[in-house]
Design an enzyme around this catalytic site. Structure first.
Site, PDB file in Angstrom:
ATOM      1  N   GLU A 113      13.044  -6.824  -6.656  1.00 46.62           N
ATOM      2  CA  GLU A 113      13.338  -5.636  -7.457  1.00 46.62           C
ATOM      3  C   GLU A 113      14.656  -5.751  -8.217  1.00 46.62           C
ATOM      4  O   GLU A 113      14.762  -5.291  -9.361  1.00 46.62           O
ATOM      5  CB  GLU A 113      13.354  -4.395  -6.558  1.00 46.62           C
ATOM      6  CG  GLU A 113      11.999  -3.995  -6.004  1.00 46.62           C
ATOM      7  CD  GLU A 113      11.598  -4.772  -4.764  1.00 46.62           C
ATOM      8  OE1 GLU A 113      10.468  -4.608  -4.292  1.00 46.62           O
ATOM      9  OE2 GLU A 113      12.449  -5.556  -4.251  1.00 46.62           O
ATOM     10  N   ARG A 163      15.958  -0.628  -3.818  1.00 44.38           N
ATOM     11  CA  ARG A 163      16.434  -1.997  -3.635  1.00 44.38           C
ATOM     12  C   ARG A 163      17.065  -2.554  -4.913  1.00 44.38           C
ATOM     13  O   ARG A 163      17.761  -3.573  -4.856  1.00 44.38           O
ATOM     14  CB  ARG A 163      15.261  -2.880  -3.191  1.00 44.38           C
ATOM     15  CG  ARG A 163      14.699  -2.471  -1.841  1.00 44.38           C
ATOM     16  CD  ARG A 163      13.295  -3.019  -1.611  1.00 44.38           C
ATOM     17  NE  ARG A 163      13.257  -4.454  -1.463  1.00 44.38           N
ATOM     18  CZ  ARG A 163      13.264  -5.102  -0.297  1.00 44.38           C
ATOM     19  NH1 ARG A 163      13.323  -4.426   0.827  1.00 44.38           N
ATOM     20  NH2 ARG A 163      13.197  -6.414  -0.252  1.00 44.38           N
ATOM     21  N   LYS A 188      -5.408 -15.338   4.676  1.00 46.44           N
ATOM     22  CA  LYS A 188      -5.427 -13.875   4.668  1.00 46.44           C
ATOM     23  C   LYS A 188      -6.885 -13.408   4.715  1.00 46.44           C
ATOM     24  O   LYS A 188      -7.715 -13.864   3.942  1.00 46.44           O
ATOM     25  CB  LYS A 188      -4.732 -13.333   3.417  1.00 46.44           C
ATOM     26  CG  LYS A 188      -4.483 -11.825   3.446  1.00 46.44           C
ATOM     27  CD  LYS A 188      -3.610 -11.382   2.288  1.00 46.44           C
ATOM     28  CE  LYS A 188      -3.317  -9.889   2.381  1.00 46.44           C
ATOM     29  NZ  LYS A 188      -2.427  -9.418   1.294  1.00 46.44           N
TER      30      LYS A 188
END
Length: 644
Positions: free
Chosen positions: A377, A405, A288
């Site tokens: 979640e 969610r 990343k």
């Protein structure tokens, strides 16, 4: 200032142009694409590290596969900047995430190359599988379907559900696992450790290379040779890793791990995988922030740094002469630690957003009492419910848009079981540049229809602190109701915000300003727009009363009786959807109690609001200071408002 692309990138207006290049030119394309992203984000802002890490993957996918006929689904979308630039949006890329410009995420309405709209994580495998099954039904058996998903998004249950289904089919699906050990913050959990085991096993990796070479050599002898190698490979993977390969056990052919930043090898591997039928997974290791030193070293900070000096790496922050209000999430994080120091039962939970929600403050101060559960979640809510059954005081911090969610768990595992979990919904309302996938537009409406639920919203930082203090008091925790506190993204209004903590009686509002002509009822920080509007309206001769209701459930019925007895014109203002929201709750009260005032509701309309600065979006929806002033003027000068 428009950014000039490199000489090869300048000629790529579509993937078809990319595919005309010789493979030896691809490293230069990657270098130019990476530099173009760095140049643009440094000037205009946006997500950063994720797209830099998949530059080679973006180029290789469009080079090898026949997009847009072959379907690419980019999970979440933070990583899709290179994809956008290569698919005809290069010259307009400077408008990314600005009002009226390109979306920061793949969006079906924006381009035929955006096969599926994303923004929330972990949807790529299910959607790509659906496309693959549909293609088979339509006899398009040669069409390729590729889901590109990060290791962080793999922690969500939906990713496992998609893989479980895919492995039981013969669908033409390729899952690319972009493994960089990061979501926005570092990944957590057992899957992270499992992937690390695979990537660090020297014996397995040596064997993997040998098997891959053998597979390539034998591929000319037909499908039977591939099946033999596949069986040998699967057995050896299990033996060497001392455990069943997770992906193979789900019915997915597993390949890798390979260097996802090596464009030459990556292109070869993808070309080979095109000829292997059935569901399969390619494990790519990427970095990343690849290619920009500061972003590689501090990947969380450089996920979305804003404008910066690309030479020095200095992130540009506006300098103020006077103290500025803090961000609401920082008020939450610091207040949570302050409360937890006095109440040993307090714990914190967040699904993969410790820095964004400022839960990282508690994680640093009290690491054994703050939990990052990964992008999950549903699990976060039920995990919180489980702790609540044992008397823990749980502050479960979830962005409003991601609370959607975990909704079933709020209903079934918290409210039906009468557990007093405290939900702190960050990023409530219109959030800005992330756009409709991230707006917290619906939480008032979907939370207030659930029994055993308190819903509140502070007008400022002091009120946020006091609501948090109230929610953790013994008298509240011994009750049977969950407690929702919603607050927006960004800065508050009080530079001196560390005020003494005070209990707020649940279901009570407060009168901010007296008036006789019209009453404005607000919920949350939009009340500050009304304060500003009243200063202007007073000078125009309008005597406006302002009530900060603080709670939408339960409503302050005593205050509402006072309002409807004294005012025949009422305006409600909320940073939430009008359908079923705060204004609807006030209307319901008025009808149920037999009042007959005229009401005008201001809020988010029944439409998808696109991206832009919050102030631009508030203005578009008509509930900023100017919109409120205009509504009062027209309301006072016309009788055209709907009478209920």
């Amino acid at each position: 200032m428009l950014i000039t692309p490199g000489k090869l990138l300048a000629k790529i207006d579509s993937p078809e142009d990319l595919r005309k290049l010789d493979r030896t030119q691809l490293p230069q394309v990657c270098n130019e694409l990476r530099q173009f992203i760095i140049d643009n984000v440094s000037v205009y802002g946006g997500h950063f590290g994720a797209s830099l890490g998949v530059v080679e993957l973006s180029v290789a996918l469009h080079y090898v596969f026949n997009t847009p006929d072959d379907q690419l689904v980019w999970d979440v979308g933070h990583q899709a900047y290179g994809h956008k630039i290569l698919t005809g949006r290069r010259d307009n890329f400077h408008s990314n995430r600005t009002y009226g410009g390109l979306s920061g995420f793949p969006k079906r309405k924006e381009s035929i190359y955006d096969a599926f709209g994303v923004g929330h994580s972990s949807t790529s495998i299910s959607s790509a599988l659906g496309m693959a099954v549909a293609s088979a039904l339509q006899n398009h058996h040669d069409r390729q379907h590729i889901a590109i998903i990060g290791d962080g998004a793999m922690t969500a249950g939906m990713a496992f559900e998609g893989m479980n289904h895919a492995g039981a089919t013969d669908s033409n699906l390729l899952i690319i696992l972009n493994d960089n050990c990061m979501a926005i913050d570092p990944n957590v959990g057992a899957l992270k450790e499992y992937l690390t085991d695979i990537t660090t096993s020297q014996t397995y990796n040596k064997f993997r290379d040998e098997v891959w070479n053998m597979l390539g050599k034998m591929s000319n002898f037909g499908k039977s040779a591939q099946e033999v190698v596949s069986k040998v490979e699967a057995v050896m993977k299990t033996a060497i890793l001392r455990q069943s390969n997770l992906f193979e056990s789900l019915g997915l052919r597993y390949f890798g791990p390979i260097d996802g930043n090596d464009i030459g090898h990556l292109t070869e591997v993808l070309k080979d995988l095109k000829s292997i039928p059935g569901p399969k997974l390619l494990h790519c290791l990427t970095v990343k922030g690849k290619g920009y030193g500061p972003a590689e070293k501090d990947q969380t900070k450089w996920h979305a740094p804003g404008v910066f000096d690309k030479i020095t790496g200095e992130i540009k922050k506006k300098v103020y002469d006077t103290p500025q209000p803090p961000k609401y999430q920082d008020v939450f994080g610091n207040t949570l630690v302050e409360l937890a120091e006095k109440n040993p039962k307090i714990v914190g939970v967040t699904p993969a957003m410790p820095s964004g929600s400022s839960m990282n403050i508690m994680m640093k101060a009290m690491p054994d009492r703050a939990f990052d559960v990964g992008i999950a979640e549903q699990h976060a809510v039920t995990f919180s419910a489980g702790m609540a059954t044992r008397g823990e005081v749980v502050f479960c911090n979830i962005y409003s848009t991601f609370m959607q969610r975990g909704y079933d768990q709020v209903v079934h595992d918290v409210c039906m079981q009468e557990l007093p979990v405290i939900f702190c919904l960050d990023r409530a309302g219109l959030v800005g540049a992330d756009g409709p996938t991230h707006h917290g537009a619906y939480d008032i409406a979907f939370m207030r229809c659930i029994p055993n639920m308190i819903i509140s919203s502070p007008m400022n930082e002091q009120e946020l602190r006091n609501l948090m203090y109230t929610a953790q008091l013994d008298i509240v925790q011994k009750g049977t109701q969950a407690f929702t506190i919603r607050y927006p993204r960004g800065n508050g209004v009080m530079p001196q915000w560390q005020t003494p903590l005070e209990e707020i009686k649940i279901g009570t509002g407060r009168k901010i300003k007296n008036g006789t002509d019209i009453a404005i009822l607000t919920l949350g920080p939009v009340g500050n727009y009304v304060t500003d509007a009243c200063d202007i309206l007073d000078k125009e001769g309008f005597d406006v009363a302002h009530y900060d209701m603080r709670f939408v459930k339960p409503l302050d019925e005593n205050m509402l009786h006072e309002i409807f007895r004294n005012f025949d014109r009422v305006i409600t203002v909320e940073d939430g959807c009008l359908q079923g929201g705060f204004g609807s709750a006030v209307l319901e009260f008025m009808v149920d109690q037999g009042y007959n005032s005229k009401i005008k509701r201001l809020g988010i309309p029944d439409a998808l609001v696109e991206h832009g600065e919050p102030s631009e979006l508030h203005h578009e929806c008509g509930f900023d200071t100017e919109g409120i002033i205009s509504s009062v003027r027209s309301f006072m000068h016309t009788s055209a408002s709907v009478r209920v």
